[in-house]
Design an enzyme around this catalytic site. Structure first.
Site, short mmCIF file in Angstrom:
data_model
loop_
_atom_site.label_atom_id
_atom_site.label_comp_id
_atom_site.label_asym_id
_atom_site.label_seq_id
_atom_site.Cartn_x
_atom_site.Cartn_y
_atom_site.Cartn_z
N ARG A 12 -42.26 -50.75 9.78
CA ARG A 12 -42.41 -49.64 8.83
C ARG A 12 -43.24 -50.14 7.65
O ARG A 12 -44.35 -50.60 7.84
CB ARG A 12 -41.06 -49.08 8.40
CG ARG A 12 -41.15 -47.57 8.38
CD ARG A 12 -39.93 -46.80 8.76
NE ARG A 12 -38.77 -47.02 7.94
CZ ARG A 12 -37.83 -46.11 7.78
NH1 ARG A 12 -37.95 -44.93 8.34
NH2 ARG A 12 -36.76 -46.36 7.08
N ASP B 157 -36.42 -52.97 11.13
CA ASP B 157 -37.47 -53.22 10.15
C ASP B 157 -37.10 -54.18 9.02
O ASP B 157 -37.97 -54.67 8.31
CB ASP B 157 -37.92 -51.90 9.52
CG ASP B 157 -38.42 -50.91 10.56
OD1 ASP B 157 -39.14 -51.35 11.47
OD2 ASP B 157 -38.07 -49.72 10.48
N GLY C 194 -33.83 -44.53 13.44
CA GLY C 194 -34.32 -45.36 14.55
C GLY C 194 -33.22 -46.22 15.13
O GLY C 194 -32.37 -46.73 14.40
N THR D 120 -31.27 -51.33 11.50
CA THR D 120 -32.71 -51.04 11.67
C THR D 120 -33.46 -52.33 11.97
O THR D 120 -33.14 -53.37 11.40
CB THR D 120 -33.31 -50.36 10.42
OG1 THR D 120 -34.75 -50.48 10.47
CG2 THR D 120 -32.86 -50.99 9.12
N ASP E 193 -35.89 -53.38 6.27
CA ASP E 193 -36.43 -52.79 5.03
C ASP E 193 -35.34 -52.28 4.09
O ASP E 193 -35.60 -51.42 3.26
CB ASP E 193 -37.41 -51.65 5.39
CG ASP E 193 -36.76 -50.55 6.20
OD1 ASP E 193 -35.64 -50.75 6.70
OD2 ASP E 193 -37.38 -49.48 6.33
N ARG F 217 -32.92 -37.41 14.62
CA ARG F 217 -33.30 -37.12 13.23
C ARG F 217 -33.08 -35.64 12.98
O ARG F 217 -33.37 -34.80 13.84
CB ARG F 217 -34.75 -37.53 12.98
CG ARG F 217 -34.92 -39.05 13.01
CD ARG F 217 -36.25 -39.50 12.43
NE ARG F 217 -36.24 -40.95 12.23
CZ ARG F 217 -36.65 -41.85 13.12
NH1 ARG F 217 -37.08 -41.45 14.29
NH2 ARG F 217 -36.62 -43.13 12.84
N ASP G 109 -32.29 -46.40 5.41
CA ASP G 109 -32.07 -45.80 4.09
C ASP G 109 -31.96 -44.27 4.13
O ASP G 109 -31.27 -43.68 3.31
CB ASP G 109 -33.10 -46.28 3.07
CG ASP G 109 -34.53 -46.12 3.54
OD1 ASP G 109 -34.74 -45.52 4.62
OD2 ASP G 109 -35.44 -46.57 2.84
P1 ADP Z 1 -33.45 -44.21 8.84
O1 ADP Z 1 -32.00 -43.98 8.65
O2 ADP Z 1 -33.75 -45.18 9.94
O3 ADP Z 1 -34.17 -44.51 7.53
P2 ADP Z 1 -34.57 -41.51 8.70
O4 ADP Z 1 -35.26 -41.73 7.40
O5 ADP Z 1 -35.30 -40.76 9.77
O6 ADP Z 1 -34.09 -42.85 9.40
O7 ADP Z 1 -33.20 -40.73 8.36
C1 ADP Z 1 -32.28 -40.42 9.37
C2 ADP Z 1 -31.63 -39.11 9.09
O8 ADP Z 1 -30.87 -39.18 7.87
C3 ADP Z 1 -32.57 -37.94 8.85
O9 ADP Z 1 -33.07 -37.35 10.04
C4 ADP Z 1 -31.65 -36.97 8.12
O10 ADP Z 1 -30.79 -36.32 9.05
C5 ADP Z 1 -30.82 -37.92 7.25
N1 ADP Z 1 -31.39 -38.01 5.89
C6 ADP Z 1 -32.49 -38.70 5.50
N2 ADP Z 1 -32.74 -38.53 4.19
C7 ADP Z 1 -31.77 -37.70 3.71
C8 ADP Z 1 -31.47 -37.13 2.42
N3 ADP Z 1 -32.22 -37.37 1.35
N4 ADP Z 1 -30.38 -36.32 2.33
C9 ADP Z 1 -29.61 -36.06 3.41
N5 ADP Z 1 -29.85 -36.55 4.64
C10 ADP Z 1 -30.91 -37.36 4.81
#
Ligand code: ADP
Length: 321
Positions: free
Chosen positions: A175, A131, A15, A129, A133, A76, A107
């Site tokens: 979130r 959030d 995000g 972010t 979080d 994403r 995260d």
């Molecule tokens: P945020 O970073 O805001 O938490 P997301 O959870 O959507 O957002 O994660 C962003 C991107 O990070 C995902 O679309 C993916 O490309 C990558 N990602 C998330 N989790 C993993 C993971 N366990 N291993 C590798 N890449 C990941």
């Protein structure tokens, strides 16, 4: 200083958050000053895999500090959990002679960086972010701006609630972190804050409204954190059990945008500089954070396992007022 690092890449992922540009600005300016070249990886890990990588110069980041969103774009890519997909990304880094990557996001973004670092690419995470979080930092970049946007919006909503003697339920983002709801609720004199499913007590909410009405209060604002209780459920309860006319407002994506606050800009600049310094010191698989005035680096694996913040120091105030 790690003499093997000659060029770093920077990406924003997950995000978007106001202040991400300020972090990009600081990373580029500080790296260039340290004799390191910088490339922008567009649209997060998706752009990395697709090879959308551009050089970033001193002038490319001039005047971006006060812009919301991220000039690099974000996306994403769930497939990035697959090692074969990450291999393609690593080949793109090698093609562009990028030795290390700074990953700005939440995260999920941190996990992407950690997996890359396990495959030999030094990576450092920066918390971007709205959030708040991420437990390895007191505040994430974008949280303060978002909080101020909510407060500004709820102040306006209060004006109309006051004029029409209404009860307005306002759903805010966050979130699964209650910080935006708790802090905005306090700052806006909200009569009741629903920041988690567990803390919601229908009878307590109705009793609070009744007691306030007996004291002469005519307008009510209830702050509701997303992913807790469905907003129309609260609306129904108020309609059926009080003489108030409830209205619902879901603030939505307005909360993500706008010019970053001074607090977020300063935080982003400090964390961006620190991330570059860590890369130059040969660190990898860590994320940067900020507690009080202190900058801290935490291993991503540990950071993602820490308990989520619960606005501990603020929560008791909700009951006292
Ligand atoms: P945020 O970073 O805001 O938490 P997301 O959870 O959507 O957002 O994660 C962003 C991107 O990070 C995902 O679309 C993916 O490309 C990558 N990602 C998330 N989790 C993993 C993971 N366990 N291993 C590798 N890449 C990941």
């Amino acid at each position: 200083m790690n003499h093997q690092i000659k060029k770093i890449g920077v990406l924003t992922s997950g995000g978007d958050a106001p202040g991400m540009n300020a972090a990009i600005y600081a990373i580029v300016r500080h790296a260039l000053k340290s004799g390191i070249e910088v490339c922008g990886i567009l649209d997060g890990y998706k752009g990395l895999v697709e090879g959308h990588i551009v050089p970033l110069t001193y002038n490319d980041v001039s005047g971006i500090m006060n812009r919301g969103g991220t000039i690099l774009g974000t996306a994403r890519l769930p497939e990035f959990t697959d090692a074969e997909v990450r291999e393609i990304g690593i080949k793109q880094l090698q093609k562009n002679q990028i030795d290390a990557v700074i990953c700005i996001g939440g995260d999920g973004t941190y996990m992407g960086g950690l997996r890359l670092s396990e495959m030999g690419i030094p990576c450092i995470g920066v918390p971007g972010t709205i959030d708040n979080d991420i437990p390895s930092t007191e505040f994430t970049i974008g949280f303060d701006t978002c909080l101020n946007t909510i407060v500004d919006s709820v102040d306006k909503i209060r004006d109309t609630a006051n004029s029409h003697h209404r009860c307005i339920i306002v759903e805010v983002m966050g979130r699964f972190c209650p910080d935006l709801a708790i802090r905005s609720g306090l700052a806006c004199e909200s009569e009741y804050i629903i920041y988690s499913k567990e803390n919601y007590n229908e009878q307590e909410m109705l009793q609070t409204i009744k007691e306030n009405q007996e004291k002469g209060k005519k307008d009510f604002v209830i702050i509701l954190a997303e992913h807790t209780v469905p907003i129309h459920e609260i609306e129904k309860v108020i309609k059926e059990n009080t003489n108030l006319e409830p209205r619902c407002t879901v603030l939505g994506h307005v909360q993500r945008g706008g010019r970053p606050s001074a607090f977020d800009r300063v935080l982003a600049v400090r964390l961006g500089i620190y991330a570059v310094d860590l890369i130059l010191q040969g660190e990898t698989g860590k994320c940067v954070g900020h507690f009080g005035e202190e900058l801290v680096a935490t291993e991503i694996l540990k950071a993602n396992e820490l308990p989520k913040k619960q606005a501990q120091e603020i929560k008791p105030c909700v009951k006292k007022i």
